[in-house]
Design a protein around this motif. Structure first.
Motif, mmCIF file in Angstrom:
data_model
loop_
_atom_site.group_PDB
_atom_site.id
_atom_site.type_symbol
_atom_site.label_atom_id
_atom_site.label_comp_id
_atom_site.label_asym_id
_atom_site.label_seq_id
_atom_site.Cartn_x
_atom_site.Cartn_y
_atom_site.Cartn_z
ATOM 1 N N ILE A 1 -3.195 8.938 60.758
ATOM 2 C CA ILE A 1 -3.269 7.543 61.213
ATOM 3 C C ILE A 1 -2.523 6.652 60.245
ATOM 4 C CG2 ILE A 1 -5.486 7.837 62.360
ATOM 5 C CD1 ILE A 1 -6.850 6.684 59.945
ATOM 6 N N ASP A 2 -2.138 5.469 60.755
ATOM 7 C CA ASP A 2 -1.370 4.551 59.916
ATOM 8 C C ASP A 2 -2.333 3.687 59.098
ATOM 9 O OD1 ASP A 2 -2.483 2.821 61.707
ATOM 10 O OD2 ASP A 2 -0.618 2.421 62.797
ATOM 11 N N GLU A 3 -1.685 2.848 58.263
ATOM 12 C CA GLU A 3 -2.467 2.009 57.357
ATOM 13 C C GLU A 3 -3.335 1.001 58.103
ATOM 14 O OE1 GLU A 3 -2.827 2.244 54.106
ATOM 15 O OE2 GLU A 3 -1.606 4.063 54.149
ATOM 16 N N THR A 4 -2.833 0.487 59.178
ATOM 17 C CA THR A 4 -3.619 -0.512 59.951
ATOM 18 C C THR A 4 -4.904 0.100 60.480
ATOM 19 O OG1 THR A 4 -1.567 -1.585 60.606
ATOM 20 C CG2 THR A 4 -3.522 -2.092 61.892
ATOM 21 N N GLU A 5 -4.785 1.316 60.984
ATOM 22 C CA GLU A 5 -5.985 1.996 61.502
ATOM 23 C C GLU A 5 -6.977 2.287 60.382
ATOM 24 O OE1 GLU A 5 -8.172 3.478 64.690
ATOM 25 O OE2 GLU A 5 -6.200 2.506 64.737
ATOM 26 N N LYS A 6 -6.439 2.657 59.207
ATOM 27 C CA LYS A 6 -7.331 2.921 58.062
ATOM 28 C C LYS A 6 -8.109 1.646 57.662
ATOM 29 C CE LYS A 6 -4.520 6.666 56.067
ATOM 30 N NZ LYS A 6 -3.695 7.068 54.917
ATOM 31 N N LEU A 7 -7.359 0.536 57.550
ATOM 32 C CA LEU A 7 -8.011 -0.723 57.142
ATOM 33 C C LEU A 7 -9.062 -1.158 58.159
ATOM 34 C CD1 LEU A 7 -4.945 -2.726 55.774
ATOM 35 C CD2 LEU A 7 -6.808 -1.724 54.457
ATOM 36 N N LEU A 8 -8.776 -0.933 59.406
ATOM 37 C CA LEU A 8 -9.732 -1.309 60.441
ATOM 38 C C LEU A 8 -11.041 -0.542 60.275
ATOM 39 C CD1 LEU A 8 -10.332 -2.875 63.018
ATOM 40 C CD2 LEU A 8 -9.320 -1.015 64.325
ATOM 41 N N ASN A 9 -10.999 0.759 59.967
ATOM 42 C CA ASN A 9 -12.216 1.545 59.759
ATOM 43 C C ASN A 9 -12.958 1.135 58.477
ATOM 44 O OD1 ASN A 9 -12.677 3.951 61.790
ATOM 45 N ND2 ASN A 9 -10.457 3.738 61.562
ATOM 46 N N PHE A 10 -12.139 0.833 57.436
ATOM 47 C CA PHE A 10 -12.791 0.355 56.198
ATOM 48 C C PHE A 10 -13.504 -0.969 56.433
ATOM 49 C CE2 PHE A 10 -9.759 3.106 53.666
ATOM 50 C CZ PHE A 10 -10.750 3.943 53.173
ATOM 51 N N ASP A 11 -12.921 -1.852 57.239
ATOM 52 C CA ASP A 11 -13.571 -3.127 57.557
ATOM 53 C C ASP A 11 -14.890 -2.913 58.302
ATOM 54 O OD1 ASP A 11 -11.626 -4.584 56.323
ATOM 55 O OD2 ASP A 11 -10.487 -4.992 58.160
ATOM 56 N N LYS A 12 -14.875 -1.929 59.222
ATOM 57 C CA LYS A 12 -16.124 -1.632 59.942
ATOM 58 C C LYS A 12 -17.222 -1.151 58.993
ATOM 59 C CE LYS A 12 -14.055 -0.472 64.421
ATOM 60 N NZ LYS A 12 -13.868 0.605 65.420
ATOM 61 N N ILE A 13 -16.812 -0.248 58.062
ATOM 62 C CA ILE A 13 -17.798 0.254 57.080
ATOM 63 C C ILE A 13 -18.342 -0.908 56.241
ATOM 64 C CG2 ILE A 13 -18.079 1.663 54.997
ATOM 65 C CD1 ILE A 13 -16.068 3.641 56.244
ATOM 66 N N GLU A 14 -17.427 -1.768 55.774
ATOM 67 C CA GLU A 14 -17.845 -2.907 54.937
ATOM 68 C C GLU A 14 -18.765 -3.858 55.714
ATOM 69 O OE1 GLU A 14 -15.822 -6.445 52.211
ATOM 70 O OE2 GLU A 14 -14.548 -5.102 53.398
#
Length: 880
Positions: free
Chosen positions: A684-697
């Motif tokens: 996955i790309d960086e945007t998808e990674k950040l989106l999942n990290f935001d959900k966790i946060e």
């Protein structure tokens, strides 16, 4: 010069220094003989008997006491156990003084010498009196005193009763040993007891160590020594406390039975009330009137006195001057007009102030004797016609004292031999002189009027004591003036009179000494008796209450009717149940009293009144009230504790339910995002990674917020949250709260704060205000999913600032509105909307901490208005 006391000191060890152990003045005030183990002790001191032996050392010896039979004192320069000291004393020592008690040694030696001195005198007196060991064979408590009141001997029953050992008692004075009425009365009656030697009986209240306050009957007898005023006083004690109530009723019945069965008239006259309280039924024979008539109309007594005898008979209004016993003879007019002669014997009674309070008397019908006497004076030839047939003994004497004539009843009555009567001049007769008949004979001659003379003789033929009424009168015999003596055996009536007076006095004494208040009243409700315990209970003296017409004056007004009912019930029924009432003491204090009542009947079973028996239970009632109050307080505390425990259990259950529900979703989301990142990290790309990290946060922040709410409510409920006031610009502060809500993802609504003036300042705790308005605005957004607007407004007054938060959401039902501020409570209409149920509870506690107020207005499906009131600074400071 007084002879010095001889003391032997036996030293167990020559190394001991006596000056370091014994007080200095023992060597100057006494004759000392010192012995050691190296000497032959018996040879050294056998020449005299010491008054005291002192053993000094580390071990005791019994040689001294066995050899001389004197008290010995053990002095040890070491310390031993208490059990060892007790054992030494038990084996014969007067006392055992250890090293720690050497400072008391001088006083102990003085007591031992005094004990020996008293013991010597006691043995001498008891030996002369030939008492021996009789004391301990006497079952009742018994003691022997000298004429000064020093206790010389007591028996085992005495020590058990008074709680004192023989060592404590013997040698001490009765005034130091006993606490009782006996002490002053001992000194008061001592001279009379010593002079007469008669057996004397008294009743005292005493205080014992083992039995407390007791009432005892004491019999005392004085045995004179060589000198008349010196000798021994023997006394025995009988505890009559437990028999008081039974004896009271028994004596009262015997008293009534006696006075109502006797031929003579017994009466009791109350001087204070100027009224007869008791008259026996036999008054009907003399007066022709019933006892009730004379009691209700005392003037009938005066009116019945024969007019020629008014100067002889003692009138009722003259009784107050009576000081001694008095006998009067006068005539009474019967209601039918007939006249009879009576002999009136009166006995006065006084109170502690020596004021005459009562007179008891016996009225005897002597009409036969008096009629016979008058006929004798009128007819010198009476012997064959009257005297021989009369039941009266007589003897005729010339003026020199020689007997000229008599009847056999005279010699039988006074038990005098005929030879002595005929051959002896009666003026020189030992019998006449003993009973002062010679003086009465001369007095009759000189005064030329009849003279009364009462005789008490021992009739050896009948082996009994006889009481005889005697009278000397002038009489013409064979044309010359003589003296005639009439004698009449009145033993039976005298004994009845004694029993009556004794029972009356004992009954009165029991009533006055018993520790229960006794109140007598007649059929009209008037008080007729009032004992000492009643005085203590009410504060009113006997004089006070006997002047009252009704007892109701002592009772509170609201209980007057009830007491009137009780008196009526007592007069109707033989017994009345025990009741609790309240009385007013003379000093104004109110007392709780337990009262029982019973009827009073005369010997014929006729109702003459009633009696109340009362005991003070104020202290018990107060204790009962306090106990009930304490039980009620503890019950309420227990209910609160149980409710609190129940609330805690319920809260725990709700907390577990909430956490398991609220934490499950974010944890599942975090777990999903974390697994997705691990599995597809390289694809996955960086945007998808950040989106999942935001959900966790986001989910972590949500869980943190839930935990913060739980911690906050815990601090608020436990009182550990502080309120630090500072000035806050309300509109600016609400703007920040709204912005944080937008950033948290809740940007679906417009939060309108335009109605809040920019100049409004509130003094509040910033952190607590975040909890207050953060929860209110979040709830407004969360519970109005179909609406798009939340309105905040503020109104400022002199005392407070009101902030309103209004939404147009689902609202709160009336049922849920009652429990809106309970922790973990959520409304039934929230459905799937997330939440912990802690928000409004946190808001309520935070507002209360500021001294403010929180109100809710809500309707289902129309919305909710939250009213928050913040006080001004002055109000906040006062509340804090």
């Amino acid at each position: 010069m007084n002879e010095k006391n001889k003391i032997v000191i036996f030293i167990d060890s020559p190394d001991l220094i006596l000056e370091n152990i014994l007080p200095p003045n023992i060597f100057t005030a006494n004759e000392i003989s010192i012995c050691t183990k190296s000497k032959n002790f018996g040879n050294d001191v056998i020449e005299f008997t010491p008054i005291l032996i002192i053993f000094i050392g580390n071990n005791k010896t019994e040689l001294l006491a066995e050899q001389f039979d004197v008290p010995y004192l053990v002095v040890l320069n070491t310390e031993i156990t208490v059990d060892a000291i007790v054992e030494i004393v038990r084996q014969g020592a007067y006392d055992c003084v250890t090293k720690s008690r050497l400072a008391e040694l001088e006083h102990i030696i003085e007591k031992a010498i005094l004990y020996r001195t008293t013991q010597n005198r006691r043995y001498n007196l008891l030996e002369k009196a030939q008492i021996g060991n009789i004391c301990d064979n006497i079952p009742l408590p018994f003691h022997i005193l000298d004429e000064k009141g020093t206790i010389l001997e007591v028996n085992n029953a005495w020590t058990d009763f008074f709680g004192l050992s023989k060592k404590e008692a013997i040698g001490s004075n009765i005034s130091e040993t006993l606490t009782c009425e006996m002490v002053p009365k001992f000194y008061e009656n001592r001279s009379n007891l010593i002079n007469t030697g008669n057996l004397k009986n008294s009743v005292f209240r005493i205080i014992t160590k083992t039995k407390g306050i007791r009432i005892v009957s004491v019999n005392s007898l004085f045995k004179a020594g060589v000198e008349k005023d010196k000798g021994l006083i023997f006394s025995n004690f009988q505890d009559i406390s437990t028999h008081k109530n039974e004896k009271l009723n028994e004596i009262a019945y015997q008293f009534d039975e006696l006075i109502y069965s006797m031929d003579d008239v017994f009466y009791s006259y109350d001087v204070l009330r100027e009224q007869f309280t008791i008259i026996s039924p036999s008054c009907k024979n003399i007066f022709g009137r019933s006892p009730e008539e004379i009691i209700n109309f005392p003037e009938l007594w005066n009116k019945a006195v024969y007019f020629e005898d008014n100067n002889t008979a003692l009138q009722i209004n003259q009784l107050k001057t009576l000081r001694n016993k008095l006998s009067l003879k006068y005539r009474i007019i019967h209601s039918d007009g007939s006249v009879c002669w009576v002999l009136d014997k009166m006995t006065p009674f006084f109170d502690k102030n020596k004021q005459l309070i009562r007179i008891d008397g016996i009225l005897s019908n002597i009409n036969k004797e008096e009629t016979l006497h008058n006929e004798i004076l009128e007819n010198s030839d009476f012997k064959a016609k009257i005297l021989e047939t009369a039941q009266v003994g007589y003897a005729i004497f010339d003026l020199e004292g020689f007997c000229k004539d008599f009847n056999i009843l005279y010699t039988d009555t006074i038990d005098i031999p005929v030879s002595e009567l005929i051959d002896t001049n009666l003026l020189y007769s030992s019998f006449w002189q003993l009973h002062k008949c010679d003086e009465k004979f001369v007095e009759c001659i000189n005064l030329q009027k009849p003279i009364q003379c009462n005789i008490s003789v021992i009739n050896f033929r009948l082996k009994t004591e006889l009481f005889i009424d005697s009278e000397f009168s002038h009489f013409l015999y064979k044309g010359k003036l003589h003296i005639i003596q009439f004698v009449r055996d009145v033993t039976e009536s005298k004994n009845a009179e004694k029993r009556t007076l004794f029972l009356a006095a004992e009954l009165q004494n029991l009533i006055q000494t018993i520790n229960v208040a006794i109140i007598y009243f007649n059929n009209e409700g008037k008080i007729t008796e009032w004992n000492y315990a009643a005085e203590q209970l009410t504060g009113y003296s006997r004089t006070d209450v006997l002047s009252m017409k009704k007892i109701f004056k002592l009772i509170t007004s609201d209980l007057g009717k009830m007491l009137h009912y009780q008196i009526s019930e007592v007069l109707k029924n033989q017994m009345y149940e025990t009741v609790e009432i309240e009385i007013i003491h003379k000093n104004g204090n109110r007392k709780k009293v337990l009262v029982s009542g019973s009827q009073r009947l005369n010997i014929n079973g006729e109702l003459i009144g009633g009696a109340f028996f009362a005991q003070d239970i104020s202290e018990l009632a107060e204790y009962r009230s306090k106990l009930e109050q304490k039980i009620e307080e503890r019950t309420q505390q227990l209910k609160k504790a149980l409710k609190k425990e129940k609330d805690v259990i319920e809260m725990k259950a709700k907390f577990i339910s909430m956490t398991s529900h609220e934490f499950r979703t974010p944890l599942a989301a975090i777990n999903f995002s974390n697994g997705f990142l691990k599995k597809y990290w390289t694809r996955i790309d960086e945007t998808e990674k950040l989106l999942n990290f935001d959900k966790i946060e986001h989910h972590i922040k949500h869980m943190t917020m839930l935990l913060d709410d739980v911690l906050t409510i815990g601090k608020l409920e436990s009182g550990n949250m502080e309120c630090k006031l500072q000035n806050i610009n309300l509109k600016e502060f609400l703007g920040h709260i709204a912005e944080s809500i937008y950033k948290s993802g809740r940007d679906t609504h417009y939060i309108d704060i335009s109605n809040v003036d920019e100049s409004i300042l509130i003094e509040a705790d910033e952190k607590l205000c975040v909890n207050i308005f953060g929860n209110l605005l979040t709830n407004a957004v969360k519970f109005s999913p179909q609406a798009k607007r939340v309105v905040v407004s503020a109104i400022e007054t002199e005392e407070s600032c009101e902030i309103q938060v209004r939404d147009y959401g689902i609202g709160i039902s009336p049922k849920d509105l009652e429990r809106a501020f309970e922790p973990f409570h959520r409304g039934e209409n929230v459905e799937t909307i997330q939440g912990t149920g802690l928000g409004l509870s946190i808001v309520k506690h935070a507002v209360d901490l500021h001294g403010g107020m929180l109100k809710i207005e809500s309707r289902e499906n129309e919305g909710t208005i939250m009213h928050v009131f913040f006080p001004i600074k002055k109000t906040i400071l006062e509340n804090n």
